[in-house]
Design an enzyme around this catalytic site. Sequence first.
Site, mmCIF file in Angstrom:
data_model
loop_
_atom_site.group_PDB
_atom_site.id
_atom_site.type_symbol
_atom_site.label_atom_id
_atom_site.label_comp_id
_atom_site.label_asym_id
_atom_site.label_seq_id
_atom_site.Cartn_x
_atom_site.Cartn_y
_atom_site.Cartn_z
ATOM 1 C CG HIS A 37 -6.587 -39.351 25.919
ATOM 2 N ND1 HIS A 37 -6.895 -39.505 24.599
ATOM 3 C CD2 HIS A 37 -5.403 -39.996 26.106
ATOM 4 C CE1 HIS A 37 -5.938 -40.203 23.994
ATOM 5 N NE2 HIS A 37 -5.026 -40.522 24.887
ATOM 6 C CD GLN A 61 5.431 -44.538 24.044
ATOM 7 O OE1 GLN A 61 5.748 -43.765 24.934
ATOM 8 N NE2 GLN A 61 4.220 -45.088 23.992
ATOM 9 C CD GLN A 153 1.405 -47.001 29.063
ATOM 10 O OE1 GLN A 153 2.045 -46.919 28.020
ATOM 11 N NE2 GLN A 153 0.338 -46.254 29.283
ATOM 12 C CB SER A 186 -4.889 -41.827 19.576
ATOM 13 O OG SER A 186 -4.948 -41.285 20.865
HETATM 14 P P1 AMP Z 1 -1.988 -42.503 24.995
HETATM 15 O O1 AMP Z 1 -2.257 -41.114 24.527
HETATM 16 O O2 AMP Z 1 -2.518 -43.560 24.101
HETATM 17 O O3 AMP Z 1 -0.554 -42.714 25.406
HETATM 18 O O4 AMP Z 1 -2.826 -42.675 26.331
HETATM 19 C C1 AMP Z 1 -2.663 -41.788 27.426
HETATM 20 C C2 AMP Z 1 -3.395 -42.361 28.605
HETATM 21 O O5 AMP Z 1 -4.779 -42.492 28.307
HETATM 22 C C3 AMP Z 1 -2.891 -43.766 28.998
HETATM 23 O O6 AMP Z 1 -2.850 -43.859 30.403
HETATM 24 C C4 AMP Z 1 -3.950 -44.648 28.409
HETATM 25 O O7 AMP Z 1 -4.060 -45.894 29.062
HETATM 26 C C5 AMP Z 1 -5.188 -43.811 28.617
HETATM 27 N N1 AMP Z 1 -6.257 -44.257 27.711
HETATM 28 C C6 AMP Z 1 -6.179 -44.418 26.367
HETATM 29 N N2 AMP Z 1 -7.343 -44.916 25.886
HETATM 30 C C7 AMP Z 1 -8.155 -45.082 26.938
HETATM 31 C C8 AMP Z 1 -9.494 -45.571 27.096
HETATM 32 N N3 AMP Z 1 -10.207 -45.996 26.077
HETATM 33 N N4 AMP Z 1 -10.033 -45.585 28.338
HETATM 34 C C9 AMP Z 1 -9.291 -45.166 29.419
HETATM 35 N N5 AMP Z 1 -8.030 -44.708 29.333
HETATM 36 C C10 AMP Z 1 -7.475 -44.656 28.122
#
Ligand code: AMP
Length: 281
Positions: A37, A61, A153, A186
Amino acid sequence: MKVFSTISEIQDYLSDKIKIGKSIGFVPTMGALHEGHLSLIREARAENDIVVSSIFVNPIQFNKADDLKNYPRNTEEDKQMLSKEKCNILFLPSVEEMYPEPVNEQYDFGNLDKVMEGLHRPGHFNGVAIVVKRLFEIVKPTRAYFGMKDYQQMVIIHHMVKTSNLPVEIVPCSIIREDNGLAMSSRNRLLSETEKMQASILYDALKLVKTRSGYDSISEIKREIEYQFKKNKYISLEYFEIVDMYTLKPLKIWAESRYAIACIAANVGKVRLIDNYIIFS
Ligand code: AMP
């Protein structure tokens, strides 16, 4: 960093900035933040006047009640991490603030949600598109940053932005990984140390596709990967696909596309992990 939890507060604050032509970089998240993030926040920081992030665990979701209940939440630590990265605004709405009325929008993504995550998590992308569109309408970002980790996504949001004519640029960001190759997520904090170690099998499988792509057929590679997973008692494979990067159509032979990405989902106990790797682009 300013923290707003209502739509009217954040809109009041941002409308003056937009009027004077400030660019807004937006990073939507579900919290329990990690380096993945933060890499998005850093990209947004480098390219925009104002950085806005949101933390909202979007109930619509999730297709399993348990998954929503167990999703990690860590708001106080998240706030500290964001302010350290010089994020200017955090939007932290409640479910009632985002969904004061029952939601019934239905999106048509063509074939993009008929495979992989869309197939295995019915309704998931509709819920994602609804929340992302609402957040875009609230924040009115110049650019929005999405991780390639959630590749399908990103493609679907890109499609939604194009078909809904939204004036926002979608910026794809690289996957950030742990030392053993496991893509940061996460959900990784729900894994034991042993499970975390074992979970590197996802990345190993993806790298194997890259190495073998010049020599072996897609079906041979798939067979090998399924075999590797069958041998691992900690992890069960949910799907493994090699798809066209733009249409997401699963490939049966390499000649079907010059733009191929390998995508994988697997369960480590109750924790569901996804990852991907570009094979040709
Ligand atoms: P989330 O909190 O899982 O909904 O993720 C929020 C954003 O962070 C989304 O655009 C994810 O694709 C991105 N994200 C989550 N994990 C990673 C990672 N390991 N590397 C790069 N972006 C990430």
